[in-house]
Write a protein that holds these residues in place. Structure first.
Motif, PDB file in Angstrom:
ATOM      1  N   GLN A  32       0.849  -1.206   0.000  1.00  0.00           N
ATOM      2  CA  GLN A  32       0.000   0.000   0.000  1.00  0.00           C
ATOM      3  C   GLN A  32       0.881   1.252   0.000  1.00  0.00           C
ATOM      4  N   THR A  34       3.028   4.632  -0.621  1.00  0.00           N
ATOM      5  CA  THR A  34       4.047   5.113  -1.549  1.00  0.00           C
ATOM      6  C   THR A  34       4.715   3.964  -2.301  1.00  0.00           C
ATOM      7  N   ASP A  53       5.617  -7.719   1.357  1.00  0.00           N
ATOM      8  CA  ASP A  53       4.969  -7.002   2.458  1.00  0.00           C
ATOM      9  C   ASP A  53       4.601  -7.987   3.559  1.00  0.00           C
ATOM     10  N   LEU A  54       4.599  -7.478   4.774  1.00  0.00           N
ATOM     11  CA  LEU A  54       4.200  -8.279   5.936  1.00  0.00           C
ATOM     12  C   LEU A  54       2.718  -8.636   5.886  1.00  0.00           C
ATOM     13  N   ARG A  58      -3.347  -7.756   2.311  1.00  0.00           N
ATOM     14  CA  ARG A  58      -3.262  -6.517   1.531  1.00  0.00           C
ATOM     15  C   ARG A  58      -2.412  -6.739   0.274  1.00  0.00           C
ATOM     16  N   ASP A  80       8.238 -10.780   6.191  1.00  0.00           N
ATOM     17  CA  ASP A  80       8.478  -9.857   7.305  1.00  0.00           C
ATOM     18  C   ASP A  80       9.937  -9.417   7.205  1.00  0.00           C
ATOM     19  N   ALA A  81      10.140  -8.136   6.941  1.00  0.00           N
ATOM     20  CA  ALA A  81      11.499  -7.627   6.731  1.00  0.00           C
ATOM     21  C   ALA A  81      12.383  -7.794   7.964  1.00  0.00           C
ATOM     22  N   TYR A 174      10.066   6.558  16.322  1.00  0.00           N
ATOM     23  CA  TYR A 174      10.018   6.866  14.886  1.00  0.00           C
ATOM     24  C   TYR A 174      11.160   7.809  14.510  1.00  0.00           C
ATOM     25  N   LYS A 178      14.149   6.754  11.888  1.00  0.00           N
ATOM     26  CA  LYS A 178      14.343   7.474  10.627  1.00  0.00           C
ATOM     27  C   LYS A 178      15.698   8.189  10.586  1.00  0.00           C
ATOM     28  N   ILE A 207       2.821  12.778   4.067  1.00  0.00           N
ATOM     29  CA  ILE A 207       2.284  12.497   2.728  1.00  0.00           C
ATOM     30  C   ILE A 207       0.764  12.321   2.817  1.00  0.00           C
ATOM     31  N   ARG A 211      -1.915   6.135   4.891  1.00  0.00           N
ATOM     32  CA  ARG A 211      -1.451   6.162   6.282  1.00  0.00           C
ATOM     33  C   ARG A 211      -1.900   7.442   6.988  1.00  0.00           C
TER      34      ARG A 211
END
Ligand SMILES: NC(=O)c1ccc[n+]([C@@H]2O[C@H](COP(=O)([O-])OP(=O)(O)OC[C@H]3O[C@@H](n4cnc5c(N)ncnc54)[C@H](O)[C@@H]3O)[C@@H](O)[C@H]2O)c1
Length: 272
Positions: A32, A34, A53-54, A58, A80-81, A174, A178, A207, A211
């Motif tokens: 989903q 970006t 994607d986890l 979706r 799962d990354a 977060y 980042k 964005i 989300r």
């Protein structure tokens, strides 16, 4: 001095396009938002794309939506990354399917809104930092040997305006994750540049997308988006396509001498 005809032949557009359409790009967290839009634009261009994607449900819906691009161009696989075994299995499956891997775009990550630092416990810290940062390390650690075998490629990591400043809205975990992405990307650019790997970070402002819509509606703060838009000299908020433009540029040879860089996509709300 070069003549104007030499100047006009600086970019061989067929070659730029051909290189992109022959490159296999993994988008981690692309079910989903970006990542999904980036995948779709690459598919529109005719590039082979892997979306992982986890969220398997979706991802299946996205695979169905993109089915018309064809099995020869699109491969999807739940992963799962943050799980090294799942990431290794994903990379092995990509090689089995396409025979190579050239590029990685890391868009995965969990988020929690309005979390004062003193309310963040160790489990929540692990969820946010691991999905946003450790997952990028594990994905790229597994991908880099294949990227080198393929003759090099481009890594694009999603940081955030929060990685350049801080985000009281999304929390200390977060902000830290980042900021960590910037260091991870810088390190990869330095360590693997001689093997043809470029790595760059993108730092978007908030964005307008799935989300943000979800978070704002949860908190009844939809009105804040108008205020946010006014902070930009360009007078609007960031759209997913603004970020996807930067991703496509960083994947293409138009950015062939750009590595270890931070690309801000925030409409001028941060100009240092
Ligand atoms: N949305 C924004 O306003 C904004 C602003 C700045 C930076 N960013 C960053 O850009 C990136 C993309 O943002 P978005 O809004 O499209 O995100 P999103 O929340 O819409 O999508 C993230 C995807 O990552 C997946 N994911 C989560 N944990 C995972 C894991 N462990 N392994 C694999 N997949 C996982 C989710 O299932 C989801 O599909 C993120 O890194 C985000 O932090 C977003």
């Amino acid at each position: 001095m070069s003549s104007s005809s030499e100047q006009s032949s600086v970019y061989d557009w067929d070659q730029v396009r051909q290189k992109m359409t022959q490159s296999v790009t993994l988008i981690m967290g692309g079910a989903q938002g970006t990542g999904k839009l980036a995948a779709q634009q690459l598919l529109e261009l005719g590039c082979p794309v892997v979306i992982a994607d986890l969220n398997a449900k979706r991802l299946a819906a996205t695979a169905k939506e993109f089915a018309s691009y064809g099995d020869d161009k699109l491969f999807t696989m739940p992963a799962d990354a943050t799980n090294p075994r799942e990431v290794q299995a994903l990379i092995a499956a990509i090689i089995a399917k396409f025979g190579k891997l050239n590029n990685v775009v890391y868009c995965a990550g969990a988020v929690r809104a309005q979390r004062p630092s003193l309310e963040v416990d160790g489990d929540e810290w692990d969820l946010i930092v691991n999905s946003n940062l450790k997952g990028a390390f594990l994905t790229e650690k597994a991908a880099i040997p294949e990227m080198i075998r393929a003759g090099g490629g481009s890594i694009v990591n999603m940081s955030s305006r929060a990685g350049r400043l801080s985000s009281l809205f999304l929390g200390i975990h977060y902000t830290v994750s980042k900021t960590g992405i910037l260091g991870l990307t810088r390190h990869i650019a330095t360590e693997f540049g001689s093997q043809g790997i470029r790595a760059n970070s993108i730092c978007p402002g908030g964005i307008i997308g799935e989300r943000m819509t979800y978070l704002m509606s949860q908190l009844n703060r939809e009105g804040d988006l108008e205020k946010l838009a006014k902070q930009s000299p360009l007078g609007r908020n960031v759209f997913e396509k603004d970020v996807v433009g930067a991703i496509l540029f960083l994947l293409s040879d138009l950015s062939s001498f750009i590595t270890g860089a931070i690309i801000d996509v925030n409409g001028g709300t941060l100009t240092v």
